[in-house]
Design an enzyme around this catalytic site. Structure first.
Site, PDB file in Angstrom:
ATOM      1  N   ASP A  85       0.824  -1.201   0.000  1.00  0.00           N
ATOM      2  CA  ASP A  85       0.000   0.000   0.000  1.00  0.00           C
ATOM      3  C   ASP A  85       0.862   1.256   0.000  1.00  0.00           C
ATOM      4  O   ASP A  85       1.913   1.309   0.665  1.00  0.00           O
ATOM      5  CB  ASP A  85      -0.885  -0.017   1.258  1.00  0.00           C
ATOM      6  CG  ASP A  85      -1.798   1.184   1.343  1.00  0.00           C
ATOM      7  OD1 ASP A  85      -2.704   1.304   0.504  1.00  0.00           O
ATOM      8  OD2 ASP A  85      -1.595   2.015   2.263  1.00  0.00           O
TER       9      ASP A  85
ATOM     10  N   GLU B  99       1.380  -0.240  -5.033  1.00  0.00           N
ATOM     11  CA  GLU B  99       0.411   0.786  -5.400  1.00  0.00           C
ATOM     12  C   GLU B  99       1.136   2.127  -5.484  1.00  0.00           C
ATOM     13  O   GLU B  99       1.175   2.891  -4.516  1.00  0.00           O
ATOM     14  CB  GLU B  99      -0.720   0.860  -4.365  1.00  0.00           C
ATOM     15  CG  GLU B  99      -1.778   1.885  -4.706  1.00  0.00           C
ATOM     16  CD  GLU B  99      -2.412   2.549  -3.481  1.00  0.00           C
ATOM     17  OE1 GLU B  99      -3.569   2.980  -3.579  1.00  0.00           O
ATOM     18  OE2 GLU B  99      -1.736   2.641  -2.432  1.00  0.00           O
TER      19      GLU B  99
END
Length: 460
Positions: A241, A265
């Site tokens: 993330d 990400e």
């Protein structure tokens, strides 16, 4: 400071329930047993090879609370595997500050998967540790890899403590009930290593990955977060993330320590930037460049934008393509056309749970998954584009390849195209056209496509 924290925790443990003490002992015993077995993610028997099929994002934002989500997903893994899915991506699975109400992106205790009574609950929003491991076991039984969502940029839920580096108290005193990875002000920015950090997110305490202590607990120790996720819980890979918040070497070091498929990400629409990050991290990246070009093409009624730069065009082996995820869902009218695009083109495509299970035609998505897994091989050649039409072919690799025709107009379209095949009868594997033309000796053939739809052609 950490010695003081450990002494404080020992004192506090006296007040915890016998059931929590038993849970800690059981966790330690299981960790020791699994570490002795030296489980290797990359060689876990019976799993599909990641990238040969399609990834399923097995959640959406604010899935139902109440500790039932792991059971919901477990009930679907057999059907997903049958459809051609090779991996499922789960939400952050460990206990976060908001306990039973959290989606997991505010992590507190990386070793609590719903077995400790802290942060207002024992179970997480998704369920218990036992239910999570049951889900993973059943996913493995049907050949699915399980991808963990890893949030290591920031933490949440710490107690207030003085910060000698700023003179201002902050919530950096972390005393997890699992007894693992206590954290203090030295483990967050700003500290003795950095006076500031550009990777702050949402005002949460921002972990400092340059601290040896943080590295040890995240991936280096035998009972590090990475190795606990892998060897005890059973995860096979990682979705990192908000990787903009820390340097790409962190992902590279994590992957080198434990192995497994890794994707970051890095939220940026520039294909060159994504390619840079992927190379530095030695990991895959979500192809936000492709996402934004598809949004412009299908929502903006300009399929010429599909000619633009994307990560999959630069390095298809590192591009994870997607149409929607839990954070963004901007492609509406042309969503099925966008899936037809990513499932016939290069890259590793991801399907969003709600698109598959609720919002779009499951039969049409299953058909596209089959096409991806059986026909979509080799390099890509774009044959024609305008505002409404897009035609491309896959040139085949251990298969015949295909021709995909996407139509964003309100009427049927026809076009002569050059295929990979001479004197060959072809058909539309989507069933949208009943034509079964024969290609000419020079490999040319006329194909058609319905309005606001797509067709996919290959030898019959």
């Amino acid at each position: 400071m950490k010695t003081f924290q450990k002494l404080l925790i020992i004192i506090l443990f006296v007040h915890y329930s016998c059931s929590d003490e038993t849970t800690i002992q059981q966790d330690n015993q299981q960790l020791e047993s699994n570490l002795k077995e030296n489980v290797n993610v990359s060689s876990r028997a019976g799993l599909k090879q990641i990238g040969t099929g399609v990834m399923m994002q097995a959640f959406y934002w604010d899935v139902p609370a109440g500790g039932t989500w792991w059971q919901v997903v477990e009930g679907k893994v057999q059907d997903w595997s049958n459809a051609g899915i090779d991996a499922i991506w789960l939400p952050p699975a460990s206990k976060a500050q908001n306990g039973a109400f959290s989606m997991g992106y505010d992590p507190f205790d990386y070793y609590d998967f719903g077995q400790y009574n802290q942060m207002g609950s024992t179970e997480t929003r998704f369920g218990s540790k036992t239910e999570l491991q049951s889900l993973i076991s059943n996913a493995h039984n049907v050949g699915l890899n399980v991808i963990a969502d890893i949030v290591i940029n920031h933490n949440s839920g710490g107690d207030l403590e003085p910060n000698p580096y700023t003179g201002t108290p902050y919530y950096t005193d972390f005393n997890p009930l699992s007894g693992n990875f206590y954290r203090s002000n030295a483990d967050f920015h700003p500290n003795n290593v950095h006076s500031n950090d550009s990777g702050g997110f949402g005002g949460f305490p921002d972990l400092c990955h340059h601290q040896a202590y943080v590295q040890d607990w995240l991936w280096k120790r035998s009972n590090s977060v990475a190795k606990y996720y892998k060897n005890v819980i059973g995860f096979d890979g990682w979705r990192f993330d908000y990787v903009k918040g820390f340097e790409p070497w962190v992902v590279r070091e994590w992957k080198n320590a434990v192995g497994g498929f890794s994707v970051g990400e890095y939220w940026d629409g520039n294909a060159g930037t994504l390619d840079w990050w992927s190379g530095e991290a030695q990991a895959s990246a979500f192809d936000f460049a492709c996402y934004y070009r598809m949004r412009d093409a299908f929502e903006g009624n300009n399929l010429n934008r599909l000619n633009d730069d994307m990560l999959w065009k630069r390095n298809s082996s590192k591009a994870v393509t997607f149409v929607a995820n839990h954070d963004t869902d901007e492609i509406y009218n042309g969503k099925l056309l966008a899936y037809a695009y990513i499932l016939t083109h290069e890259g590793y495509p991801t399907i969003f749970y709600r698109d598959y299970e609720e919002w779009l035609s499951k039969s049409k998505l299953n058909n596209l998954i089959w096409i991806h897994n059986n026909l979509a091989g080799g390099s890509t050649s774009i044959l024609y584009t305008d505002n409404d039409e897009y035609v491309a072919k896959r040139n085949g690799y251990n298969n015949a390849g295909l021709v995909v025709y996407i139509n964003n107009s309100n009427s049927w379209q026809e076009r002569w195209v050059e295929t990979n095949w001479s004197n060959t009868r072809i058909k539309d594997y989507t069933g949208h056209s009943s034509w079964e033309p024969v290609t000419q000796g020079g490999r040319w053939v006329k194909i058609q496509v319905p309005p606001k739809s797509y067709s996919v052609w290959a030898p019959k």
